[in-house]
Design an enzyme around this catalytic site. Sequence first.
Site, short mmCIF file in Angstrom:
data_model
loop_
_atom_site.label_atom_id
_atom_site.label_comp_id
_atom_site.label_asym_id
_atom_site.label_seq_id
_atom_site.Cartn_x
_atom_site.Cartn_y
_atom_site.Cartn_z
N GLU A 1 0.81 -1.23 0.00
CA GLU A 1 0.00 0.00 0.00
C GLU A 1 0.85 1.29 0.00
O GLU A 1 0.84 2.07 0.96
CB GLU A 1 -0.98 -0.02 1.18
CG GLU A 1 -1.93 -1.21 1.10
CD GLU A 1 -3.04 -1.18 2.14
OE1 GLU A 1 -3.02 -0.32 3.03
OE2 GLU A 1 -3.93 -2.04 2.05
N GLU B 1 -5.45 -8.36 -0.28
CA GLU B 1 -6.26 -8.00 0.89
C GLU B 1 -7.69 -7.69 0.46
O GLU B 1 -7.89 -6.93 -0.48
CB GLU B 1 -5.73 -6.75 1.62
CG GLU B 1 -4.52 -6.96 2.45
CD GLU B 1 -4.08 -5.70 3.15
OE1 GLU B 1 -4.94 -4.87 3.51
OE2 GLU B 1 -2.86 -5.52 3.31
N1 LIG Z 1 -8.60 9.07 1.56
N2 LIG Z 1 -8.69 10.04 2.37
N3 LIG Z 1 -9.14 9.89 3.63
C1 LIG Z 1 -9.30 11.04 4.49
C2 LIG Z 1 -9.31 10.63 5.94
O1 LIG Z 1 -8.70 9.40 6.05
C3 LIG Z 1 -8.64 8.92 7.35
C4 LIG Z 1 -8.28 7.47 7.40
O2 LIG Z 1 -7.93 6.99 6.08
C5 LIG Z 1 -7.64 5.64 5.95
C6 LIG Z 1 -7.64 5.13 4.66
C7 LIG Z 1 -7.35 3.79 4.47
C8 LIG Z 1 -7.08 2.97 5.57
C9 LIG Z 1 -6.83 1.55 5.36
C10 LIG Z 1 -6.74 0.57 6.33
N4 LIG Z 1 -6.61 -0.57 5.65
C11 LIG Z 1 -6.54 -1.94 6.21
C12 LIG Z 1 -5.07 -2.25 6.26
N5 LIG Z 1 -4.52 -2.48 4.92
C13 LIG Z 1 -3.22 -3.05 5.20
C14 LIG Z 1 -3.40 -3.89 6.43
O3 LIG Z 1 -2.38 -3.55 7.33
C15 LIG Z 1 -4.76 -3.51 7.00
O4 LIG Z 1 -4.68 -3.30 8.40
N6 LIG Z 1 -6.57 -0.34 4.34
N7 LIG Z 1 -6.72 0.96 4.15
C16 LIG Z 1 -7.08 3.51 6.86
C17 LIG Z 1 -7.37 4.84 7.05
#
Ligand SMILES: N=NNCCOCCOc1ccc(-c2cn(C[C@@H]3NC[C@@H](O)[C@H]3O)nn2)cc1
Length: 448
Positions: free
Chosen positions: A166, A352
């Site tokens: 990621e 994932e």
């Molecule tokens: N886009 N703008 N957002 C604005 C505000 O965002 C606030 C928070 O944002 C995010 C965006 C995406 C994630 C996320 C989590 N996972 C799950 C993990 N994948 C790898 C593995 O370790 C899993 O634990 N995948 N994606 C978290 C927070």
Amino acid sequence: MTIFQFPKDFKWGTATAAYQIEGAAQEGGRGPSIWDTFSHTPGRVYNGDNGDVACDSYHRYEEDIELMKELGINTYRFSISWPRIIPTGDGEINREGLNYYHRFVDKLLEAGIEPFCTLYHWDLPQALQDVGGWENRRSIDAFVKYSEVMYREFSGKIKYWLTFNEPWCIAFLSNVIGVHAPGKQDLQAGLDVAHHVLVAHGKSVSKFRELGIEGKIGIAPNVAWAVPYSKSAEDQGAADRNIQVYSDWFLDPIYKGSYPKPLYEFFEQSGHVPPIQEGDMEAIAQPIDHIGINYYAMSVNRFDPNGGYLQMEEVDMGLTKTDIGWPIESRGLYEVIHYLQKYGNIDIYITENGACINDDVVNGKVNDIRRIAYLQQHIAQVHRVIADGINLKGYMAWSLMDNFEWAEGYRMRFGLVHLDYRSLKRTPKESFYWYQNVVKNNWMETRK
Ligand SMILES: N=NNCCOCCOc1ccc(-c2cn(C[C@@H]3NC[C@@H](O)[C@H]3O)nn2)cc1
């Protein structure tokens, strides 16, 4: 009832990551990572949770592998803790750390489970962060040295490799939005990190080829699918930027040797461009064997001049959400995989996909029927993609077990197995048994 039959060599698995499950943060010669620092910084992680113990998989990996055998999976995606291998990031090698992963990988192979290894799943050695981390080009060579150690050490045992998990999270979530480690809010820092991670990826792939390592290598972007809230050019632009920042920003340099023009120019308007040096784009664009796609949800976007670094707002359309607040819409998985065909019919693994459903144990069972519904909808989309002739080669559910969900700590549960964090007792959920059946049959039935 419909039966979705999968190809005979389809890889069924689950995924985890070192910092999220291992614990033993100060054992085995491990050095501190940026997530040790971040999780111990008050206010950064829900409830002050941290990965000091996590699921204690460092000590309980044999129990975890027994669960994988019971689940029947043929593939297990995990990550290596860089600070276990080179505690200061680019100094002495820690043999005890290598020996730990040899014991683990040997047990996986003994169980007939294919190791699918991610070299970097966010736990940068803190000593490198102390001198700028991924903003400093020094981390590029440090990563290549670390990856070379791993390639040489595990050649013949590990045949499926991913350099980075990621890259959007590594660069933008962690340095522009600021909710992950190291928690910066600086667009230029995000572009610097993204670029240096890409160069590190490319140089590591070159090293992999140079060493003649038996196996395949790629990268695992988390991808977004987004549709515009209205047909206005502004809203379409917002949706395009959201999609591109997750996938194109990283896959265009790898497959095309240049950044995606529309988004490059969008960032350039505010005076921010990647710190490209002579030879960087050629170094990045090394041919890779596969990509891992992490998909959770799609979104509806509209233009918002005050909508952060993308001038974009995600609009809540009232869809059913998982317990972490992400809307459930499986068609985004189908759409985004087709969108990625512009890079060719590349080998793709879903590395994932899963749902945050925070059901607890009641009378010894976890009746997570919402997770089953989510998995069924998304695996049905996987089948559609394969039926369209796309090289989708495997599916790894996130996650094998509940674990440390980064800034959300332990309150958010993605596992097929429930974790009691006091006793560390593992309890397979109903979704574990549902997935076990799909894996055993290599087909999935749906009601309609
Ligand atoms: N886009 N703008 N957002 C604005 C505000 O965002 C606030 C928070 O944002 C995010 C965006 C995406 C994630 C996320 C989590 N996972 C799950 C993990 N994948 C790898 C593995 O370790 C899993 O634990 N995948 N994606 C978290 C927070």
